[in-house]
Design a protein around this motif. Structure first.
Motif, mmCIF file in Angstrom:
data_model
loop_
_atom_site.group_PDB
_atom_site.id
_atom_site.type_symbol
_atom_site.label_atom_id
_atom_site.label_comp_id
_atom_site.label_asym_id
_atom_site.label_seq_id
_atom_site.Cartn_x
_atom_site.Cartn_y
_atom_site.Cartn_z
ATOM 1 N N THR A 315 59.121 39.487 34.858
ATOM 2 C CA THR A 315 58.603 40.775 34.840
ATOM 3 C C THR A 315 56.913 40.811 34.666
ATOM 4 O O THR A 315 56.904 42.026 35.544
ATOM 5 N N ILE A 316 56.050 39.896 34.742
ATOM 6 C CA ILE A 316 54.531 39.891 35.008
ATOM 7 C C ILE A 316 54.251 40.084 36.417
ATOM 8 O O ILE A 316 53.329 40.304 36.330
ATOM 9 N N MET A 317 55.346 39.235 36.898
ATOM 10 C CA MET A 317 54.977 38.881 38.778
ATOM 11 C C MET A 317 54.938 39.802 39.264
ATOM 12 O O MET A 317 54.929 39.836 40.307
ATOM 13 N N HIS A 318 56.184 40.579 38.791
ATOM 14 C CA HIS A 318 57.124 41.700 39.918
ATOM 15 C C HIS A 318 55.704 42.768 40.080
ATOM 16 O O HIS A 318 54.451 43.135 39.361
ATOM 17 N N ASN A 319 55.541 42.910 41.714
ATOM 18 C CA ASN A 319 55.054 43.889 41.221
ATOM 19 C C ASN A 319 53.851 43.851 42.274
ATOM 20 O O ASN A 319 52.647 44.534 41.993
ATOM 21 N N THR A 320 53.346 42.341 42.165
ATOM 22 C CA THR A 320 51.918 41.991 41.873
ATOM 23 C C THR A 320 51.779 41.239 43.361
ATOM 24 O O THR A 320 52.507 41.452 44.539
ATOM 25 N N PRO A 321 49.874 42.146 43.764
ATOM 26 C CA PRO A 321 49.481 41.175 45.706
ATOM 27 C C PRO A 321 49.783 39.944 45.553
ATOM 28 O O PRO A 321 50.070 39.095 44.920
ATOM 29 N N PHE A 322 50.143 39.997 47.169
ATOM 30 C CA PHE A 322 50.594 37.987 47.319
ATOM 31 C C PHE A 322 49.373 37.990 47.417
ATOM 32 O O PHE A 322 48.781 37.065 48.647
ATOM 33 N N THR A 323 48.740 37.353 46.660
ATOM 34 C CA THR A 323 47.109 36.806 47.184
ATOM 35 C C THR A 323 46.622 36.623 45.037
ATOM 36 O O THR A 323 47.255 36.400 44.594
ATOM 37 N N ASP A 324 45.388 35.507 45.271
ATOM 38 C CA ASP A 324 45.142 35.114 44.032
ATOM 39 C C ASP A 324 45.087 36.397 43.301
ATOM 40 O O ASP A 324 43.735 37.116 43.548
ATOM 41 N N MET A 325 45.293 35.984 42.051
ATOM 42 C CA MET A 325 44.809 37.058 41.459
ATOM 43 C C MET A 325 45.139 36.748 40.145
ATOM 44 O O MET A 325 45.819 35.790 39.549
ATOM 45 N N ASN A 326 44.398 37.665 38.483
ATOM 46 C CA ASN A 326 44.244 37.425 36.776
ATOM 47 C C ASN A 326 46.055 37.214 36.304
ATOM 48 O O ASN A 326 46.356 37.214 35.499
ATOM 49 N N ASP A 327 47.192 38.512 36.982
ATOM 50 C CA ASP A 327 48.166 38.284 36.897
ATOM 51 C C ASP A 327 49.033 37.513 35.988
ATOM 52 O O ASP A 327 49.511 36.754 35.344
#
Length: 505
Positions: A315-327
């Motif tokens: 769920t946390i990975m859902h709809n996150t940008p396709f790049t390096d990110m803190n999520d």
């Protein structure tokens, strides 16, 4: 040239904001010092060795850094560190301490051709890999315990249920073999997730690799990875190593939760076909007659917790940008580690429970008698021995079952007279099946024995299947041993190469 009037440069504030420090930076620092110190140290060593071997850093300089970096591990106890806000995170703390020992110019060279982006995903992969090693080992142990119990109980009769109702007789060995098959597929999914985790992001730097002549393959080798992850953007943007791991975990514990629920049902007073020994039973604080097999309840809720925690990672990975990110970093990784901790408890406890449960043959016999569950074989045998259609045989058997249940009788001893009546009514003749043959046909032992096709509970078919499961378990163990041996060899290679650097200082 920067604009001196840019408010970002002239607003007068000082990093870090106190609220940001306490709500973000301190928890991240504490998580890093708890979970990622060893991995961070291994990355520093491997990267430094590569810088020296490629000539990016002179050997003498690399040696001085190596001596200082090794000293940090003996002089700094991460457990005693308190976040002060003087540096942004654990990475900058180590860099600060390194510069204090070898000077700012030389200390800063360790970071040549790398970024916190590729460092972070590498240390997260190292953390996941170690946890996958243990989880797979525990899963293999559970698989072995299930297979061993299946072999030991291959002839032990049980009642198999469908839709919550007694359906047919089988054996505990046959039931456990079904568990073993599914668990084996779940273990294979963990190995596949491992394969995705076991590719090194180091050398991707921020996004696009580096203009320095780095050797990504050598760093991967020193860290025990199978190879570098090919595309450098993928190294810092893809999170499929996370989603693959936790998807595999979620499925495994979703699947394990189903037989755990069966065990809860089978140990109930009304069913009672499984007996749990006293060592795994708690008594009521007020009702002395009660035997509560509460380990099964704990298994059920802990398996569900594992499913929930693993799913939360997806769920946390859902709809996150396709790049390096803190999520996908820091605290998210720590959330996933909780799933591993609970998962290990489930696998260990379930292996212990499976090894110790026993079937209550008297309760099984009573439940078989009361439920007429061998009646399917009466229908089948009527078709084979009397030359009837299956529908005719089924209708005769159904009439027999209704009569026996209404009389609260036993199919084997009380069912022959209703059978003769129903058979004559359906066919207009007497059956060739006599009372002795009827008693054999409707016995649970016969029911099991004639089901000797591939996958059935009959002795030969089940023995063949269990032999395959044992071979499969040994193969899993060998596969894991190879992976661990590869990592151990890489650890030794890294230690040797790093010690040679120290000697060159």
């Amino acid at each position: 040239m920067s604009n001196p009037n840019d408010p970002r440069l002239t607003d007068g504030s000082v990093f870090p904001d106190p609220v940001y420090k306490e709500t973000v930076l301190r928890p991240l620092f504490d998580g890093a010092k708890t979970h990622h110190v060893a991995a961070f140290g291994a990355i520093d060593r491997a990267h430094l060795v590569m810088l020296a071997e490629t000539g990016i850093l002179p050997a003498a300089d690399a040696g001085k850094i190596a001596v200082a970096r090794a000293a940090l591990d003996t002089e700094i106890d991460p457990a005693t560190l308190t976040y002060t806000g003087e540096v942004e995170d654990y990475f900058f703390l180590i860099e600060k301490e390194l510069k204090a020992r070898v000077g700012a110019e030389l200390g800063g060279r360790l970071h040549t051709a790398r970024s916190r982006n590729d460092i972070d995903h590498t240390l997260f992969k190292l953390g996941l890999r170690a946890r996958l090693n243990l989880l797979i080992e525990q899963a293999i142990a559970l698989h072995g315990a299930i297979v061993a119990k299946a072999e030991a109980e291959s002839a032990t009769l049980i009642v198999a249920y469908t839709h919550g109702q007694p359906a047919q007789p089988s054996t505990l060995g046959h039931y456990l073999s079904a568990m073993a098959e599914i668990l084996a597929r779940d273990i294979q999914r963990l190995f596949e997730a491992y394969r995705i985790v076991n590719l090194s992001p180091m050398g991707a730097a921020a996004i696009t690799t580096s203009g320095f002549p780095i050797n990504r393959e050598r760093v991967a080798e020193l860290l025990g990875f199978a190879a570098p992850l090919q595309n450098s953007y993928s190294c810092i943007a893809s999170v499929d190593y996370i989603t693959s791991t936790y998807s595999a975990m979620e499925l495994m514990f979703l699947h394990l939760g189903r037989p755990i629920q069966d065990l809860q049902f089978w140990t109930s007073f009304e069913v009672g076909q499984i007996y749990v020994p006293n060592a795994l039973v708690q008594i009521s604080s007020i009702m002395p007659q009660k035997r509560n097999p509460v380990p099964i309840e704990h298994l059920r809720h802990l398996a569900s917790q594992t499913v929930g925690r693993a799913h939360s990672m997806l769920t946390i990975m859902h709809n996150t940008p396709f790049t390096d990110m803190n999520d996908s970093e820091g605290e998210t990784q720590e959330t996933g580690y909780q799933a591993f901790e609970v998962a290990g408890r489930v696998l260990t406890l379930l292996a212990a429970l499976v090894a110790q449960i026993k079937v209550d043959p008297a309760r099984v016999a009573s439940n078989i008698r009361r439920s007429c569950i061998t009646i399917t074989e009466l229908a089948d045998s009527t078709v084979r021995r009397e030359g009837l259609s299956f529908r005719e045989g089924h209708e005769i058997a159904a009439a027999v079952a209704r009569a026996v249940v209404a009389a609260e009788g036993d199919l084997t001893t009380d069912g022959y007279a209703p059978f003769v009546t129903a058979f004559k009514h359906a066919t207009g003749r007497d059956p060739q099946i006599d009372a002795a043959a009827f008693a054999q046909i409707t016995s649970p032992e016969y029911f099991v024995a004639v089901r000797d096709r591939t996958g059935g509970p009959a002795p030969e078919a089940l023995a063949q299947a269990i032999s395959g499961y044992k071979t499969q378990n040994a193969g899993f163990a060998a596969q894991l041993a190879t992976l661990i041996a590869t990592q151990s060899a890489a650890d030794a290679d890294l230690a040797t190469a790093f010690n040679l650097l120290k000697e060159s200082a």
